[in-house]
Enzyme design. Structure first.
Site: not given
Ligand code: HXC
Length: 520
Positions: A175-176, A410-411
């Site tokens: 994402g971002g 040009g290069a």
């Molecule tokens: C809170 C999160 C989290 C998040 C993961 N966790 N992402 N907690 N906010 N964004 C937590 C999980 O709940 C889990 O907690 C622990 O971290 C480990 O995650 P797992 O899923 O068990 O690990 P894994 O299987 O390795 O998968 C990793 C992952 C997946 C691919 C990153 O967790 C995932 O898809 N997370 C969501 C990603 C996402 O959509 N993020 C927002 C993106 S938008 P527990 O308690 O079970 O250990 C964004 C915007 C930014 O980031 C904008 C900036 C401008």
């Protein structure tokens, strides 16, 4: 029984709190991190920094939200380890996202810890390295976590061109969140564990119906070979940290300093007869420009940047005469060294990096021109090629160019020529500086005679040779002073050492302005 003094109990409490903090998300989560083939944040930092030099800051900062469901989840340090230490004995700041705590997600507190070290790095004029391994914005903190990202992006932008900023991708970066690494100067990725994308495979499937794996979409190979987002890739984390340490050794601490001098006072009479036989006799035969580069730099040591992306141009950091230089060279071994969109952008960014950090640029020219074709035109070769021209023209660091063979059209102008404020332009006797190659030129100038089969007084081959003798050589350019010297290839290193030494205190500037408008 003697009563334990209060001061001892306080220190014991501190020890206990420290130990808790050092465990991050706990042993189970650490084991899970290891089972994925990943190191923990603290293990990473201890490998990146010189032994026992890393000082951690903010180990007791906790997440701030009081909202369900995080009310009772207050891991000490939250999901990032921050601090400073020494890399090859020079001050460097770093933050390492800790995946064992809520997937390394960025909370308000994580953001403020990262911003604190970014601010310190800027104030003290030292590089910063970000180790990224995160699930992105902490979902439970909503807009506060988005604000944290905004604070980081702002600092990345303000620090750009002031202190070197390096990103290492050691887990998800989605994402971002990808935009912080994207603004930094160099992105390192480790194969198999680092992944970057704006939207993941699931979203792509839902929106476009396309199926792609995480690795194909945003793995290290994808970004090193296809997108150019990654400048360096490694097979292991250990190897990656060694590369980061090496890269930093070439760089100054900030834009007000010069790179460290490493080595002995150079031999100004160095010669290498092998240089004379690298360029093939046949103008259309290729060779590897890196064979020239390694022979003229100190210790034959190059650190190639973007080695797998746009290989028709080579950019590398190295040293000549003990001081860091940025090398840019057309690569005849790939697409004849032609300039296309990707090569232009790759080299433009490198030239601007070198200029921002007082690193002289040495350019090796063997370029048949810009790549023709609808793909390139529709893709915007006009504005992308202009970036390279702009970057060279704007750069005020010492600029030395060596025309090796073809320097057409040009290069020729773009690749650090005198016309774009090149300081010293050298050429080998094999250089051909002309509007275009002899065959193409003869086809145009004598088109009528050739197409109408008017019996020419000379054969096409004779005309081509005549053109080559008259125009496709270094001496016409030298007669106008556009070349400072035509040199014996074997003496190249000695000429480069002298030129760079002469230019050491060069000062040049741009007209006062807020900033230019590079054709983005
Ligand atoms: C809170 C999160 C989290 C998040 C993961 N966790 N992402 N907690 N906010 N964004 C937590 C999980 O709940 C889990 O907690 C622990 O971290 C480990 O995650 P797992 O899923 O068990 O690990 P894994 O299987 O390795 O998968 C990793 C992952 C997946 C691919 C990153 O967790 C995932 O898809 N997370 C969501 C990603 C996402 O959509 N993020 C927002 C993106 S938008 P527990 O308690 O079970 O250990 C964004 C915007 C930014 O980031 C904008 C900036 C401008």
């Amino acid at each position: 029984m003697a009563i334990e003094p209060e001061s001892n109990r306080r220190v014991e409490r501190l020890q206990t709190l420290r130990e808790q903090s050092q465990l991050g998300g706990g042993q189970e989560k650490i084991d899970r991190q290891h089972s994925k083939g990943k190191l923990t944040a603290r293990e990473r930092l201890s490998l990146l920094f010189d032994d026992n030099t890393f000082t951690e800051l903010d180990p007791f900062v906790t997440p701030r939200t009081n909202d369900f469901p995080l009310k009772d989840n207050r891991p000490s340090g939250d999901a990032v380890v921050t601090g400073y230490g020494r890399i090859r004995n020079r001050l460097t700041f770093a933050y390492a996202q800790d995946f064992t705590i809520m997937g390394g997600s960025v909370s308000e507190a994580v953001g403020s810890k990262i911003c604190k070290v970014m601010d310190l790095a800027l104030k003290t004029g030292a590089p910063i390295v970000g180790l990224n391994d995160s699930g992105g914005a902490r979902i439970q903190e909503g807009v506060l976590s988005l604000a944290a990202y905004g604070d980081i992006f702002l600092r990345n932008t303000l620090s750009s061109g002031v202190i070197p900023q390096i990103s290492i991708i050691l887990g998800p970066s989605a994402g971002g969140a990808v935009y912080s690494p994207a603004i930094t100067d160099f992105v390192f990725m480790v194969q198999g564990i680092g992944q970057m994308y704006i939207t993941g495979p699931e979203v792509i499937k839902a929106v476009l119906g396309e199926e792609v794996t995480h690795e194909d979409l945003g793995g290290a190979a994808t970004h090193a070979f296809k997108s150019g987002v990654a400048h360096f890739i490694s097979e292991t984390e250990e190897e990656c940290f060694e590369h980061v340490r090496r890269l930093l050794s070439f760089l100054p601490q900030n834009n007000m300093e010069d790179s460290p001098f490493i080595g002995n006072v150079p031999d100004r009479a160095d010669t290498d007869p092998n240089l004379s036989s690298i360029v093939p006799e046949e103008p259309n035969h290729s060779y590897d420009i890196r064979d020239v580069m390694v022979r003229v730099v100190d210790d034959n040591d190059l650190m190639e940047v973007h080695a797998n992306y746009a290989p028709n141009i080579v950019v590398a950091l190295s040293r000549i005469g003990g001081s860091t230089v940025g090398l840019v060279g057309n690569q005849p071994d790939h697409l004849a060294g032609v300039l296309d969109i990707n090569a232009s952008v790759k080299a433009a960014r490198f030239v601007r990096f070198c200029d921002a950090f007082n690193i002289p640029i040495v350019t090796f020219v063997d370029v048949p021109g810009f790549l023709p074709g609808t793909d390139q035109e529709y893709g915007g070769i006009i504005r992308h090629g202009a970036k390279l021209l702009y970057a060279y023209a704007e750069a005020t660091v010492p600029k030395v160019s060596l025309m090796i063979r073809k320097a057409y059209g040009g290069a020729y102008i773009v690749m650090g020529s005198k016309h774009l404020r090149g300081d010293i332009n050298l050429a080998w006797p094999s250089a051909e500086i002309a509007v275009m190659g002899p065959e193409a030129a003869v086809n145009i100038i004598f088109r009528d005679k050739i197409s109408k089969s008017v019996e020419p007084s000379k054969t096409k081959e004779e005309l081509t040779q005549e053109y080559r003798d008259n125009f496709a050589n270094p001496y016409v350019a030298a007669s106008h002073g556009f070349l400072d010297e035509v040199i014996d290839p074997s003496e190249t290193r000695s000429h480069l050492i002298r030129a760079l030494e002469m230019l050491q205190n060069k000062r040049d500037s741009l007209p006062p302005k807020k900033h230019g408008n590079i054709p983005l």
